[in-house]
Enzyme design. Structure first.
Site, PDB file in Angstrom:
ATOM      1  N   GLU A 218       1.970  -6.721   0.305  1.00 32.92           N
ATOM      2  CA  GLU A 218       1.550  -5.891  -0.823  1.00 32.92           C
ATOM      3  C   GLU A 218       0.543  -6.576  -1.741  1.00 32.92           C
ATOM      4  OE1 GLU A 218       5.437  -4.229   0.603  1.00 32.92           O
ATOM      5  OE2 GLU A 218       4.653  -6.246   0.222  1.00 32.92           O
TER       6      GLU A 218
ATOM      7  N   HIS B 214      15.502  -0.101  -4.011  1.00 31.45           N
ATOM      8  CA  HIS B 214      14.580   0.910  -3.504  1.00 31.45           C
ATOM      9  C   HIS B 214      14.632   2.212  -4.293  1.00 31.45           C
ATOM     10  CE1 HIS B 214      14.955  -1.856  -0.121  1.00 31.45           C
ATOM     11  NE2 HIS B 214      13.789  -1.401   0.302  1.00 31.45           N
TER      12      HIS B 214
END
Length: 359
Positions: free
Chosen positions: A63, A132
């Site tokens: 990322e 998450h």
């Protein structure tokens, strides 16, 4: 003449991206799962077939590095859209977003721009738990140089995403996963909406609810029920967390005298607290009762169905809080609350029976 048709929130996103790519060859999109057949809830579906793998790119699980690549591309004149499927994953790219993209325009005296959009998803459930399912949008509102956009309807989503792509500096564009399947009227042609403008989506006279993203839907559901007990609710969809349009909230509170801020961020340091602070500073004399907020509690997201029912605020919580602020006796609303609870889904892990996530 503008032609209206009903499409989903996800389809509105895909259309905004496609029309932006068709108009401007400098626009490209990259992210984990972007070219996949399901197209991240359908939001990137069909793009790779139309624009090819040179402009619709998958990416490795790296990322920070790939976000840096996109910032570099933006500095060289491209308009990248990077998709991090969950807001949690952006934490791995914070150095690039906060220390680089947000700063360059300022540090170079306005001579350099970073036209760069970060799309990401927040929400409830999937049994994904604490790593998450985080709603950490308030973090990005704290960073000078970043705009933060969180639309609640398909119409606003298309117009604001197009504006975000056309903006010359970084925009964090956040979608709630429970919104992707909802439908609304959206024009076929390309259009943009101004970033930094909230919208009154329901007129009322007794109390103002300032809401963000999916909680706007819950606020609308609550307002319908509250009308049955004689409470008129004005709902303001914030749409853009930063820059925040507090003037429209102030004008509403001057009329109603009451404010409830509703956001799926956390209680401490959350965005709902920012709304209350602004109104307390600028419209205190118009308040009839203390402003209130409904948020997530300050604990990590649970993953079990039993705990999620007590963790995520719903329209029932809004109904109860509004009645308290209006001085309605609990006995008067007990039957309403019991009736609404019977309509609650058994699990809060999925938004509807058709949901087949995560992609």
């Amino acid at each position: 003449m503008t032609k209206l048709r009903e499409i989903t929130y996800a389809e509105a996103i895909a259309e905004a991206i496609s029309q932006s790519m068709e108009k401007d060859p400098s626009v490209f999109i990259i992210g984990e799962g972007v070219p996949d057949p399901k197209g991240i809830f359908g939001t990137t579906k069909g793009l790779v077939e139309k624009y090819g793998s040179d402009r619709v790119l998958d990416m490795p699980v790296s990322e920070n590095a790939l976000t840096g690549v996109c910032i570099g591309a933006a500095l060289r004149g491209m308009r990248p859209i990077i998709v991090h499927q969950r807001l949690d994953f952006i934490l791995l790219a914070m150095d690039q977003i906060v220390n680089n993209s947000a700063k360059w325009h300022y540090m170079f005296g306005g001579q350099t721009n970073v036209p760069f959009v970060v799309r990401s998803v927040i929400g409830m459930g999937w049994g994904q738990g604490a790593q998450h399912s985080q709603n950490i949008q308030a973090i990005f509102t704290h960073i000078p140089g970043l705009k933060v956009v969180m639309p609640a309807t398909p119409y606003d989503t298309k117009g604001l995403l197009i504006s975000s792509i056309q903006d010359n500096n970084p925009v964090i564009f956040i979608e709630h996963r429970w919104l992707h399947h909802i439908s609304g009227h959206v024009p076929e042609e390309m259009y943009s909406l101004p970033i930094g403008k909230a919208k009154i989506i329901r007129d009322g006279k007794d109390i103002t609810i300032a809401s963000t993203s999916y909680m706007t839907i819950e606020a609308l559901n609550a307002a319908i029920v509250l009308e049955e007990v004689g409470i008129s609710v004005e709902i303001i969809d914030i749409r853009t967390l930063k820059p925040l349009d507090d003037s429209i909230i102030i004008d509403s509170v001057k009329k109603t005298g009451r404010l409830l801020a509703v956001d799926l961020g956390y209680y401490t340091g959350g965005f709902a607290g920012e709304i209350i602070a602004r109104i307390s500073e600028k419209a205190f004399e118009h308040l009839k009762v203390s402003p209130q907020r409904i948020t997530l509690p300050d604990i990590p997201s649970p993953s079990t169905p039993a705990l999620t029912k007590h963790y995520y605020p719903r329209h029932i919580d809004i109904i109860q809080r509004v009645c308290q602020m209006m001085g309605k006796p609990s006995s008067q609303i007990t039957h309403i609350i019991e009736s609404e609870r019977k309509k609650e889904p058994q699990h809060l892990d999925v938004p509807n029976k058709d949901f087949i996530g995560p992609f």
